[in-house]
Design a protein around this motif. Sequence first.
Motif, short mmCIF file in Angstrom:
data_model
loop_
_atom_site.label_atom_id
_atom_site.label_comp_id
_atom_site.label_asym_id
_atom_site.label_seq_id
_atom_site.Cartn_x
_atom_site.Cartn_y
_atom_site.Cartn_z
N SER A 14 -25.35 2.08 20.21
CA SER A 14 -26.17 2.14 18.99
C SER A 14 -26.59 3.56 18.65
O SER A 14 -27.73 3.81 18.29
CB SER A 14 -27.44 1.29 19.12
OG SER A 14 -27.15 -0.05 19.30
N PHE A 73 -20.64 3.35 19.17
CA PHE A 73 -20.98 2.07 18.55
C PHE A 73 -21.73 1.19 19.53
O PHE A 73 -22.75 0.58 19.21
CB PHE A 73 -19.70 1.36 18.08
CG PHE A 73 -19.99 0.11 17.29
CD1 PHE A 73 -20.24 0.19 15.92
CD2 PHE A 73 -20.02 -1.13 17.90
CE1 PHE A 73 -20.52 -0.95 15.19
CE2 PHE A 73 -20.30 -2.28 17.17
CZ PHE A 73 -20.55 -2.19 15.81
N LEU A 88 -21.98 -7.37 19.56
CA LEU A 88 -20.57 -7.69 19.35
C LEU A 88 -19.70 -6.60 19.94
O LEU A 88 -18.60 -6.84 20.41
CB LEU A 88 -20.28 -7.81 17.86
CG LEU A 88 -20.98 -8.97 17.11
CD1 LEU A 88 -20.79 -8.82 15.62
CD2 LEU A 88 -20.45 -10.30 17.60
N GLY A 89 -20.22 -5.37 19.91
CA GLY A 89 -19.49 -4.24 20.46
C GLY A 89 -19.12 -4.43 21.92
O GLY A 89 -18.06 -4.00 22.37
N TYR A 148 -21.68 -6.66 9.78
CA TYR A 148 -21.99 -7.16 11.13
C TYR A 148 -22.51 -8.59 11.02
O TYR A 148 -22.18 -9.47 11.83
CB TYR A 148 -23.05 -6.25 11.74
CG TYR A 148 -23.18 -6.29 13.25
CD1 TYR A 148 -22.39 -5.49 14.06
CD2 TYR A 148 -24.14 -7.10 13.86
CE1 TYR A 148 -22.53 -5.50 15.43
CE2 TYR A 148 -24.29 -7.11 15.24
CZ TYR A 148 -23.48 -6.31 16.02
OH TYR A 148 -23.62 -6.33 17.38
N ALA A 186 -28.35 -2.30 21.85
CA ALA A 186 -27.07 -1.77 22.32
C ALA A 186 -26.07 -2.89 22.62
O ALA A 186 -24.90 -2.81 22.24
CB ALA A 186 -27.31 -0.90 23.56
N1 TRP Z 1 -24.55 -1.54 19.55
C1 TRP Z 1 -24.34 -2.75 18.84
C2 TRP Z 1 -23.11 -3.44 19.41
O1 TRP Z 1 -22.61 -3.04 20.42
C3 TRP Z 1 -24.21 -2.57 17.36
C4 TRP Z 1 -25.28 -1.71 16.81
C5 TRP Z 1 -26.60 -2.01 16.69
C6 TRP Z 1 -25.14 -0.38 16.37
N2 TRP Z 1 -27.29 -0.94 16.20
C7 TRP Z 1 -26.40 0.06 16.01
C8 TRP Z 1 -24.04 0.44 16.29
C9 TRP Z 1 -26.58 1.36 15.56
C10 TRP Z 1 -24.22 1.73 15.84
C11 TRP Z 1 -25.48 2.20 15.49
O2 TRP Z 1 -22.65 -4.42 18.89
#
Ligand code: TRP
Length: 440
Positions: free
Chosen positions: A223, A220, A23-24, A101, A20
């Motif tokens: 995850s 996002f 980068l988000g 990503y 989770a």
């Molecule tokens: N959550 C991750 C972030 O915040 C990115 C990520 C990893 C993601 N697995 C995921 C986003 C699955 C959506 C679905 O950067």
Amino acid sequence: MERETWGSKMGFWLAAAGSAIGLGNIWRFPYLTGANGGAAFVFIYLLIVFTIGISVMIAEFTIGRNTNLNAVGAFQKLKAGPWQIAGWMGVVAGFVILSYYSVVGGWTIKYILSSFTDMISTSTDTTSYFLSFIANGPQTVLFHAIFMAIVIFIVYRGVGKGIEDTCKILMPALFLLLVILIIRAVTLPGALAGIDFYLNPDFSKVTGKTILAALGQAFFSLSLGMGCMITYGSYIKSKKESLPRSAATITLLDTGAAFLAGFVIFPTVFAFGAEPSAGAGLTFITLPKVFAMMPGGQIWSALFFLLLCVAAITSAISLLEVVVAYVIDNLKWPRHKAALIIGGTIFLLGIPSALSQGAVSINVLGMSFLDFLDFVANNILLTVGGLLISLFVGWVIPEIAKKETTAHGAFPFQPIWIWICRIVAPVAIFIIILGGFGLF
Ligand code: TRP
């Protein structure tokens, strides 16, 4: 062969939090907050995360642990028919999201190294520095390759020895880095204005767009919507472990990390009179300029981009694992072969994204290839996926869902949860989809 599982509950929590937090949280959340007016956005984001976000996460864990299968296999086992499309979209999303990503992950590696060069100097124009780096095809592809190689290596080693052990080391390290950076940021002279912007809501700035941005970011960041948490949930060994409690823990850790990242960025940006609403360039353009004005700026810059890189790695492995778990379970590939071939393919798929930032002109629908994939993933694959997952749990397998969420004991919010899955989340997500296409 026996299917792999997490070694411990703590290991699972750290791996899921690692997925989770990425980068988000550290790149996207602060710039969205900056661009959407600060604290009011934060408030709406929190509201969404702790109603819809946490509910969809419990739904994904339920599907995963009940079947002990990957995203596609899980739907196939629970209900024959078209529902497995949700799983398929998840696998496709894994390919798509990881391909770009990893390109941005590569940028973070470059920025760790460049922190010790004249990138961090008051005479450097950090905008043109960034633009000329991302337009340098060989370099962006090289750093994308290095990032993917690290990710493949970890997934190759397996669920326990690879993903879990890596996250057990990197997640505490990430937390420590975050704390060090916060102490530096909030003790800068002039930091208070940043904290004020961040914590003092101005609701006059909230529009429909703000809410949509917050919803999309919640999915996002947590995850959700592509079977990532189904896959991670499928490695939970104990049927007695509390899924709601796990989801609450991971949601808190993820939200905490995003919230804390804001305490690094905004005080720093305000202390040096930079613009908080700089958008996507806030991290790669604004911060190097700000670091250059700080004593010891090179070290702080390297630490910050290391933080970003670590967060990106533990998320990227979860994206690769969604696809790898599918080919292991359904196509019976050995893990080593799956990690190398799938990872290698994703690396190739990422090359156009790496090149699309100025090296070569690759545009789709007026967006660079990288932005186009991000748009498709966030606005179509994740949202439709999340919609199908909540409807599935709420309407198709409610009995299984009730059993899975009370296997450990009482779950007092269960009726609310079921109705969020049935109605609230699908309606909200449907609105995000329309909004994403500019339909209102
Ligand atoms: N959550 C991750 C972030 O915040 C990115 C990520 C990893 C993601 N697995 C995921 C986003 C699955 C959506 C679905 O950067």
